[in-house]
Motif scaffolding. Structure first.
Motif, PDB file in Angstrom:
ATOM      1  N   TYR A  51      47.266  32.157  25.068  1.00 51.57           N
ATOM      2  CA  TYR A  51      46.703  32.572  26.301  1.00 51.57           C
ATOM      3  C   TYR A  51      45.534  32.005  26.612  1.00 51.57           C
ATOM      4  O   TYR A  51      44.545  32.028  25.862  1.00 51.57           O
ATOM      5  CB  TYR A  51      46.946  34.244  26.154  1.00 51.57           C
ATOM      6  N   TYR A  52      45.243  32.181  27.961  1.00 53.72           N
ATOM      7  CA  TYR A  52      43.784  31.979  28.559  1.00 53.72           C
ATOM      8  C   TYR A  52      43.284  33.076  29.281  1.00 53.72           C
ATOM      9  O   TYR A  52      44.128  33.491  30.046  1.00 53.72           O
ATOM     10  CB  TYR A  52      44.081  30.551  29.475  1.00 53.72           C
ATOM     11  N   PRO A 111      35.582  36.756  47.371  1.00 50.11           N
ATOM     12  CA  PRO A 111      34.449  37.119  48.426  1.00 50.11           C
ATOM     13  C   PRO A 111      35.192  37.846  49.732  1.00 50.11           C
ATOM     14  O   PRO A 111      36.114  37.778  49.965  1.00 50.11           O
ATOM     15  CB  PRO A 111      33.772  35.795  48.877  1.00 50.11           C
ATOM     16  N   PRO A 112      34.110  38.551  50.283  1.00 56.21           N
ATOM     17  CA  PRO A 112      34.800  39.252  51.444  1.00 56.21           C
ATOM     18  C   PRO A 112      35.436  38.398  52.502  1.00 56.21           C
ATOM     19  O   PRO A 112      34.723  37.508  52.897  1.00 56.21           O
ATOM     20  CB  PRO A 112      33.832  40.111  51.855  1.00 56.21           C
ATOM     21  N   GLY A 113      36.434  38.839  52.931  1.00 59.16           N
ATOM     22  CA  GLY A 113      37.211  37.635  53.927  1.00 59.16           C
ATOM     23  C   GLY A 113      37.713  36.372  53.601  1.00 59.16           C
ATOM     24  O   GLY A 113      37.905  35.505  54.438  1.00 59.16           O
ATOM     25  N   LYS A 114      37.621  36.184  52.037  1.00 62.51           N
ATOM     26  CA  LYS A 114      37.916  34.961  51.630  1.00 62.51           C
ATOM     27  C   LYS A 114      39.063  34.789  50.598  1.00 62.51           C
ATOM     28  O   LYS A 114      39.555  36.027  50.218  1.00 62.51           O
ATOM     29  CB  LYS A 114      36.791  34.233  51.111  1.00 62.51           C
ATOM     30  N   GLY A 115      39.615  33.759  50.132  1.00 63.05           N
ATOM     31  CA  GLY A 115      40.560  33.714  49.388  1.00 63.05           C
ATOM     32  C   GLY A 115      39.901  33.923  47.783  1.00 63.05           C
ATOM     33  O   GLY A 115      38.919  34.170  47.691  1.00 63.05           O
ATOM     34  N   LEU A 116      40.967  33.970  46.884  1.00 60.45           N
ATOM     35  CA  LEU A 116      40.664  33.831  45.426  1.00 60.45           C
ATOM     36  C   LEU A 116      39.969  32.465  45.134  1.00 60.45           C
ATOM     37  O   LEU A 116      40.589  31.570  45.133  1.00 60.45           O
ATOM     38  CB  LEU A 116      41.913  34.207  44.480  1.00 60.45           C
ATOM     39  N   GLU A 117      39.109  32.846  44.133  1.00 57.41           N
ATOM     40  CA  GLU A 117      38.379  31.669  43.577  1.00 57.41           C
ATOM     41  C   GLU A 117      38.363  31.790  41.965  1.00 57.41           C
ATOM     42  O   GLU A 117      37.684  32.743  41.516  1.00 57.41           O
ATOM     43  CB  GLU A 117      37.028  31.480  43.965  1.00 57.41           C
ATOM     44  N   TRP A 118      39.073  30.613  41.404  1.00 55.96           N
ATOM     45  CA  TRP A 118      38.907  30.593  39.963  1.00 55.96           C
ATOM     46  C   TRP A 118      37.423  30.308  39.387  1.00 55.96           C
ATOM     47  O   TRP A 118      37.046  29.341  39.822  1.00 55.96           O
ATOM     48  CB  TRP A 118      40.070  29.903  39.381  1.00 55.96           C
ATOM     49  N   MET A 119      37.074  31.160  38.468  1.00 59.75           N
ATOM     50  CA  MET A 119      35.641  30.631  38.025  1.00 59.75           C
ATOM     51  C   MET A 119      35.599  29.929  36.729  1.00 59.75           C
ATOM     52  O   MET A 119      34.744  29.263  36.288  1.00 59.75           O
ATOM     53  CB  MET A 119      34.807  32.089  37.912  1.00 59.75           C
ATOM     54  N   GLY A 120      36.467  30.467  36.109  1.00 60.00           N
ATOM     55  CA  GLY A 120      36.470  29.877  34.538  1.00 60.00           C
ATOM     56  C   GLY A 120      37.403  30.518  33.465  1.00 60.00           C
ATOM     57  O   GLY A 120      37.857  31.703  33.846  1.00 60.00           O
ATOM     58  N   ALA A 121      37.619  30.226  32.392  1.00 60.89           N
ATOM     59  CA  ALA A 121      38.624  31.017  31.358  1.00 60.89           C
ATOM     60  C   ALA A 121      38.040  30.548  29.955  1.00 60.89           C
ATOM     61  O   ALA A 121      37.330  29.545  29.887  1.00 60.89           O
ATOM     62  CB  ALA A 121      39.893  30.378  31.571  1.00 60.89           C
ATOM     63  N   ILE A 122      38.218  31.524  28.998  1.00 64.17           N
ATOM     64  CA  ILE A 122      38.237  31.240  27.660  1.00 64.17           C
ATOM     65  C   ILE A 122      39.609  31.320  27.229  1.00 64.17           C
ATOM     66  O   ILE A 122      40.513  32.204  27.430  1.00 64.17           O
ATOM     67  CB  ILE A 122      37.280  31.996  26.982  1.00 64.17           C
TER      68      ILE A 122
END
Length: 120
Positions: free
Chosen positions: A34-35, A42-53
């Motif tokens: 698993y990751y 952000p308000p009014g915007k789509g999902l943004e992947w930032m990172g993972a461990i």
């Protein structure tokens, strides 16, 4: 049943570091394969992947945020954490932690999300 819960300050001042923790229950963050991701909206915007461990501790970051992002974990507490440095008002968003079974951007469990506002 796996559950994820985000925690951390809801208000951060510009130029400071945003720190959030995701506490996982019902499953270990060291279980193959698993990751564990941080995602924001952000308000009014789509999902943004930032990172993972990853389950074995490897890190993966969005290229656009890599210079400001650090993801770590505490296996004794079954938690993983996000630090985002030098924040600006553009970092205001709902921040989610989530589990990705295949590192494919498809998440099977999500936290409820936590609102973080960057403002002086």
């Amino acid at each position: 049943q796996v559950q994820l819960q985000e925690s951390g300050p809801g208000l951060v001042k510009p130029s400071q570091t945003l720190s959030l923790t995701c506490t996982v229950s019902g499953g270990s963050i060291t279980t193959s394969y698993y990751y564990w991701s941080w995602i924001r909206q952000p308000p009014g915007k789509g999902l943004e992947w930032m990172g993972a461990i990853a389950y074995e501790g490897s890190n993966y970051y969005s290229p656009s945020l890599k210079s400001r992002t650090s993801i770590s974990r505490d296996t004794s507490k079954n938690q993983f954490s996000l630090q985002l440095s030098s924040v600006t008002p553009e970092d205001t968003a709902v921040y989610y932690c989530a589990r990705d079974p295949h590192r494919a951007g498809e998440y099977d469990y999500w936290g409820q999300g936590t609102q973080v506002t960057v403002s002086s």
